[in-house]
Design a protein around this motif. Structure first.
Motif, PDB file in Angstrom:
ATOM      1  N   GLU A 193       0.813  -1.170  -0.001  1.00  0.00           N
ATOM      2  CA  GLU A 193      -0.069  -0.092   0.073  1.00  0.00           C
ATOM      3  C   GLU A 193       1.105   1.184  -0.027  1.00  0.00           C
ATOM      4  OE1 GLU A 193      -3.500   2.242   2.602  1.00  0.00           O
ATOM      5  OE2 GLU A 193      -1.980   0.613   3.678  1.00  0.00           O
ATOM      6  N   SER A 194       0.384   2.235  -0.748  1.00  0.00           N
ATOM      7  CA  SER A 194       1.239   3.496  -0.914  1.00  0.00           C
ATOM      8  C   SER A 194       0.156   4.425  -0.459  1.00  0.00           C
ATOM      9  CB  SER A 194       1.722   3.699  -2.274  1.00  0.00           C
ATOM     10  OG  SER A 194       2.723   2.978  -2.820  1.00  0.00           O
ATOM     11  N   PHE A 195       0.561   5.315   0.511  1.00  0.00           N
ATOM     12  CA  PHE A 195       0.235   6.794   0.811  1.00  0.00           C
ATOM     13  C   PHE A 195       1.006   7.657   1.101  1.00  0.00           C
ATOM     14  CE2 PHE A 195       0.948   4.116   4.543  1.00  0.00           C
ATOM     15  CZ  PHE A 195       0.991   4.881   5.718  1.00  0.00           C
ATOM     16  N   ILE A 196       0.455   9.105   1.358  1.00  0.00           N
ATOM     17  CA  ILE A 196       1.083  10.273   1.728  1.00  0.00           C
ATOM     18  C   ILE A 196       0.876  10.183   3.514  1.00  0.00           C
ATOM     19  CG2 ILE A 196       1.407  12.684   1.355  1.00  0.00           C
ATOM     20  CD1 ILE A 196       2.512  10.997  -0.948  1.00  0.00           C
ATOM     21  N   LEU A 197       2.069  10.595   4.101  1.00  0.00           N
ATOM     22  CA  LEU A 197       1.813  11.032   5.466  1.00  0.00           C
ATOM     23  C   LEU A 197       2.138  12.546   5.578  1.00  0.00           C
ATOM     24  CD1 LEU A 197       1.689  10.334   8.552  1.00  0.00           C
ATOM     25  CD2 LEU A 197       3.992   9.854   8.420  1.00  0.00           C
ATOM     26  N   HIS A 198       1.045  13.291   6.096  1.00  0.00           N
ATOM     27  CA  HIS A 198       1.235  14.763   6.280  1.00  0.00           C
ATOM     28  C   HIS A 198       1.002  15.059   7.676  1.00  0.00           C
ATOM     29  CE1 HIS A 198      -0.932  18.815   6.081  1.00  0.00           C
ATOM     30  NE2 HIS A 198       0.621  18.937   6.251  1.00  0.00           N
ATOM     31  N   ILE A 199       2.167  15.724   8.221  1.00  0.00           N
ATOM     32  CA  ILE A 199       2.043  16.000   9.779  1.00  0.00           C
ATOM     33  C   ILE A 199       2.320  17.523   9.859  1.00  0.00           C
ATOM     34  CG2 ILE A 199       3.015  15.628  11.843  1.00  0.00           C
ATOM     35  CD1 ILE A 199       4.637  13.175  10.738  1.00  0.00           C
TER      36      ILE A 199
END
Length: 294
Positions: free
Chosen positions: A65-71
């Motif tokens: 699974e690929s996703f973007i982590l935004h903090i």
């Protein structure tokens, strides 16, 4: 010694920590990321004039699974409505440039003064039609036991421990403990960044006497301003010099000039000031200078 903060110093703290250990930041915020096959930083600058640069953005590849982590790290939480709008706008632009699922996290460092219940979701319904459900994870740093960071050896978060819960300690004991922990780290940038974080929550008199100047000043971040700050500083210095030169030439040519015109000239950019100086001999009145004042 004065520990006055350069305007850009705290704003760059997260980005400096990110460069040191971006994987450590991602794994603490989202523990499952420890199983990730790959983590890569993404471009955080947006081409939107009224938007701040994002604090942390990474692409995660994990279990096929690929996703973007935004903090986002927030010290001044003003309202739920304002924060939700900001996070939603970030989401929109991230999605526009990278069509992957987005996992958003807001880490609130300081306990808000006027907001009792921090929200991380909202629903929108019009005429009985469900339009949107939107949410992001909220982490309250001030509710995290600072010793948890030590037990996990999350060194990248050591400077942020100053915002965390310290039950059973006075403020003095808390400050001394936070400084003593980073004092033992070979990389003195962590000590410097801890002091920068202390400036965000305490008056100078509450922490300054505890700072070890030799360690603080040995950090590369103290010796050299951040790249952005250095560039801005050089530009600012050049502009100020040109403004002084422009005013000097105008006084020599026309005599005394109004204070409001002086102030306006000092606000002009370097390019405009150079144009005025280049044409100084051709001007017949100060009115010709005013055309450059907006």
């Amino acid at each position: 010694m004065s520990y006055e903060t350069r305007p850009q110093t705290y704003d760059e703290t997260i980005r400096i920590l990110e460069k040191k250990d971006y994987r450590g930041i991602a794994e603490f915020i989202l523990p499952s990321v420890k199983e990730a096959d790959e983590i890569s930083l993404e471009h955080t600058k947006l081409s939107v004039p009224d938007m701040r640069e994002m604090d942390f953005l990474a692409k995660i590849n994990m279990n096929k699974e690929s996703f973007i982590l935004h903090i986002e790290f927030e010290t001044v939480y003003k309202s739920n409505a304002q924060m939700m709008k900001r996070m939603l706008r970030y989401y929109t632009y991230i999605k526009w440039h990278n069509d992957l699922p987005i996992y958003q996290v807001l880490m609130v460092l300081k306990k808000p003064v006027n907001v009792k219940n921090i929200k991380g979701s909202f629903e929108s319904t019009v005429q009985g039609l469900e339009i949107m459900k939107y949410n992001y994870k909220v982490i309250k740093a001030y509710e995290i036991d600072k010793n948890e960071i030590l037990s996990q050896k999350s060194i990248v978060f050591y400077p942020l421990r100053v915002f965390m819960k310290h039950d059973g300690e006075t403020e003095k004991e808390h400050i001394l403990e936070c400084l003593s922990v980073v004092e033992k780290i070979e990389d003195t940038d962590y000590y410097f960044l801890t002091v920068e974080c202390l400036k965000k929550i305490y008056q100078t008199s509450e922490y300054e006497e505890f700072v070890e100047e030799e360690i603080y000043m040995s950090s590369a971040l103290y010796k050299e301003p951040y790249e952005k700050g250095r560039e801005e500083g050089l530009q600012e210095g050049e502009t100020k010099t040109l403004a002084r030169t422009t005013i000097k030439f105008l006084i020599k040519k026309f005599g005394i000039i109004p204070d409001d015109l002086k102030e306006s000239i000092q606000k002009l950019d370097a390019t405009t000031l150079e144009i005025i100086i280049d044409n100084i001999l051709e001007y017949e009145s100060l009115d010709q200078i005013k055309k450059y004042i907006r």
